[in-house]
Write a protein that holds these residues in place. Structure first.
Motif, short mmCIF file in Angstrom:
data_model
loop_
_atom_site.label_atom_id
_atom_site.label_comp_id
_atom_site.label_asym_id
_atom_site.label_seq_id
_atom_site.Cartn_x
_atom_site.Cartn_y
_atom_site.Cartn_z
N LYS A 37 0.81 -1.21 0.00
CA LYS A 37 0.00 0.00 0.00
C LYS A 37 0.85 1.27 0.00
N ILE A 38 1.92 1.28 0.77
CA ILE A 38 2.78 2.47 0.84
C ILE A 38 3.43 2.74 -0.51
N GLU A 39 3.92 1.69 -1.18
CA GLU A 39 4.53 1.86 -2.50
C GLU A 39 3.50 2.36 -3.51
N PHE A 40 2.29 1.81 -3.42
CA PHE A 40 1.23 2.24 -4.32
C PHE A 40 0.93 3.72 -4.12
N LEU A 41 0.82 4.15 -2.87
CA LEU A 41 0.53 5.56 -2.59
C LEU A 41 1.65 6.48 -3.07
N LYS A 42 2.90 6.03 -2.94
CA LYS A 42 4.02 6.81 -3.46
C LYS A 42 3.93 6.96 -4.97
N LEU A 43 3.59 5.85 -5.65
CA LEU A 43 3.45 5.90 -7.11
C LEU A 43 2.31 6.84 -7.49
N LYS A 46 3.43 10.37 -7.05
CA LYS A 46 4.42 10.75 -8.07
C LYS A 46 3.75 10.99 -9.42
N MET A 47 2.78 10.15 -9.76
CA MET A 47 2.06 10.34 -11.02
C MET A 47 1.25 11.63 -10.98
N ALA A 48 0.60 11.90 -9.86
CA ALA A 48 -0.25 13.09 -9.75
C ALA A 48 0.57 14.38 -9.80
N ASP A 51 3.12 17.10 -14.69
CA ASP A 51 2.32 18.17 -15.28
C ASP A 51 1.56 17.77 -16.54
N ASN A 52 1.83 16.57 -17.08
CA ASN A 52 1.02 16.10 -18.20
C ASN A 52 0.90 14.58 -18.17
N GLU A 53 -0.04 14.08 -18.93
CA GLU A 53 -0.37 12.66 -18.86
C GLU A 53 0.70 11.77 -19.51
N ASP A 54 1.47 12.30 -20.45
CA ASP A 54 2.55 11.52 -21.03
C ASP A 54 3.62 11.21 -19.99
N LYS A 55 3.94 12.20 -19.17
CA LYS A 55 4.92 11.99 -18.09
C LYS A 55 4.36 11.04 -17.03
N MET A 56 3.06 11.14 -16.78
CA MET A 56 2.43 10.21 -15.84
C MET A 56 2.57 8.78 -16.33
N LEU A 57 2.38 8.60 -17.62
CA LEU A 57 2.50 7.26 -18.21
C LEU A 57 3.93 6.75 -18.11
N GLU A 58 4.92 7.62 -18.31
CA GLU A 58 6.32 7.23 -18.18
C GLU A 58 6.64 6.77 -16.75
N VAL A 59 6.12 7.49 -15.77
CA VAL A 59 6.32 7.11 -14.37
C VAL A 59 5.69 5.74 -14.11
N ASN A 76 -7.44 2.72 -9.41
CA ASN A 76 -7.20 3.99 -8.72
C ASN A 76 -6.15 4.85 -9.42
N LEU A 77 -5.23 4.22 -10.12
CA LEU A 77 -4.26 4.99 -10.91
C LEU A 77 -4.86 5.47 -12.22
N ALA A 78 -5.71 4.66 -12.81
CA ALA A 78 -6.29 5.00 -14.12
C ALA A 78 -7.16 6.25 -14.06
N VAL A 79 -7.80 6.49 -12.93
CA VAL A 79 -8.67 7.67 -12.85
C VAL A 79 -7.87 8.97 -12.85
#
Length: 125
Positions: A37-43, A46-48, A51-59, A76-79
């Motif tokens: 859970k902690i790793e998921f919340l960090k990810l 980090k994704m949030a 500043d754009n969705e392409d960078k979120m996808l790279e992360v 929860n990440l897809a939303v």
């Protein structure tokens, strides 16, 4: 006599699937580390922060290369992806890193437009 019961291991019947595993199944089998859970919340944080969705996808790609995530975590990440095409790209990417792949179909409700729904149904898993 007590030790006999402590060391007792019941036999288990396992049904074997003799089909050739897909490349995705092989890739999933290599990943033995599951996200906590902690790793998921960090990810997610980090994704949030991107500043754009392409960078979120790279992360996300980097994170999914190291760990497996549950279907609920992927939901929860897809939303975070506001653009449906990017959300679909994320779901396609995440297939190889989902630990409970049998629930992948439940993610279809994240996709609203008919062309993307048919693309979602074409994703091999």
């Amino acid at each position: 006599e007590y030790l006999q019961y402590v060391n007792y291991r019941p036999s288990r019947y396992v049904s074997l699937d003799v089909r050739e595993p897909t490349s995705l199944a092989k890739e999933r089998a290599v990943k033995t580390h599951f996200s906590e859970k902690i790793e998921f919340l960090k990810l997610r944080r980090k994704m949030a922060q991107e500043d754009n969705e392409d960078k979120m996808l790279e992360v996300a790609v980097a994170a999914f290369a190291r760990k497996c995530y549950s279907t609920e975590q992927v939901r929860n990440l897809a939303v975070l992806f506001l653009n449906e095409d990017n959300r679909l790209s994320f779901l396609k990417m995440s297939v190889s890193g989902i630990s409970d792949i049998e629930h992948f179909n439940s993610l279809q409700d994240l996709i609203k437009t008919e062309p993307n729904i048919s693309k979602f149904k074409e994703i091999p898993y």
